[in-house]
Design a protein around this motif. Structure first.
Motif, PDB file in Angstrom:
ATOM      1  N   ARG A  15       0.865  -1.092  -0.017  1.00  0.00           N
ATOM      2  CA  ARG A  15       0.184   0.065   0.069  1.00  0.00           C
ATOM      3  C   ARG A  15       0.902   1.302  -0.067  1.00  0.00           C
ATOM      4  NH1 ARG A  15      -0.612   2.678   4.501  1.00  0.00           N
ATOM      5  NH2 ARG A  15       0.021   1.720   6.505  1.00  0.00           N
ATOM      6  N   ARG A  25      -3.977   3.749  -3.850  1.00  0.00           N
ATOM      7  CA  ARG A  25      -3.537   3.858  -2.645  1.00  0.00           C
ATOM      8  C   ARG A  25      -2.887   2.389  -2.483  1.00  0.00           C
ATOM      9  NH1 ARG A  25      -9.063   5.063   0.049  1.00  0.00           N
ATOM     10  NH2 ARG A  25      -8.378   3.194   1.654  1.00  0.00           N
ATOM     11  N   PHE A  53     -11.951  -0.018  -1.504  1.00  0.00           N
ATOM     12  CA  PHE A  53     -11.054   0.133  -2.822  1.00  0.00           C
ATOM     13  C   PHE A  53     -11.678   0.055  -4.355  1.00  0.00           C
ATOM     14  CE2 PHE A  53      -8.143  -1.465   0.836  1.00  0.00           C
ATOM     15  CZ  PHE A  53      -7.412  -0.234   0.803  1.00  0.00           C
TER      16      PHE A  53
END
Length: 190
Positions: A15, A25, A53
């Motif tokens: 990440r 991210r 996400f």
């Protein structure tokens, strides 16, 4: 990530600790033949399932040595299991993780040249050169001719110094968290 590694299409993941683009991210790198298969694997991630996400898939070229990341990770996990480290102090990373810097380059070849010629540039751990897009994923910064480099630096400032001679704004740098096992990766040629 462990489940993905056991299935063996997974090569690397991590990440971004300080994303310059908050919509990007993290990254998963899968060794699969189609964008559809990569999207299906990414869709099993709990963060994707929970809506935290969104998935963007792009086709990339990578050094063959990146396939060695799984064996390095297996070795690291065996070492950690055989001799468990002390729990991390508050604010420290868990055992087995470390900071790297991820460079997103609008012009892959220009960034690669800068990393090769600039004295003191951090070692490239691995790289991805975007070769094709995926209409379902959107274009964004990941367009053919762009790329990503993970470098062996623990601060953005250290990696930024290596980008002398590269057009301002053509390289974005982010702190990236991933496995310490990548320290043993030997990046080969194209």
């Amino acid at each position: 990530m462990t489940r993905r590694a056991d299935r063996r299409p997974w090569l690397s993941a991590g990440r971004r600790a300080t994303p310059h683009d908050p919509t990007w991210r993290g990254i998963f790198v899968f060794d699969v033949p189609t964008a559809e298969e990569a999207r299906a694997l990414a869709a099993t991630d709990p963060g994707v399932i929970g809506g935290e996400f969104a998935v963007r898939v792009v086709e990339v070229a990578a050094p063959a040595s990146l396939r060695g990341a799984l064996a390095l990770e297996d070795r690291l996990q065996a070492e950690l299991k055989a001799k468990p480290p002390a729990p991390p102090a508050q604010g420290q990373l868990p055992p087995g993780l470390r900071r790297y810097v991820m460079l997103h380059a609008r012009e892959f070849e220009a960034a690669r040249a800068a990393l090769a010629v600039n004295t003191g540039a951090p070692r490239t751990v691995w790289w991805l050169r975007v070769t094709g897009g995926d209409a379902a994923s959107g274009g964004g910064e990941a367009r053919p001719g762009s790329g990503v480099f993970v470098v062996d630096a623990e601060s953005v400032a250290a990696a930024g110094a290596a980008m002398r001679g590269v057009a301002p704004g053509s390289v974005m740098l982010d702190l990236w968290l991933s496995t310490k096992a990548l320290e043993g990766l030997a990046v080969g040629g194209r």
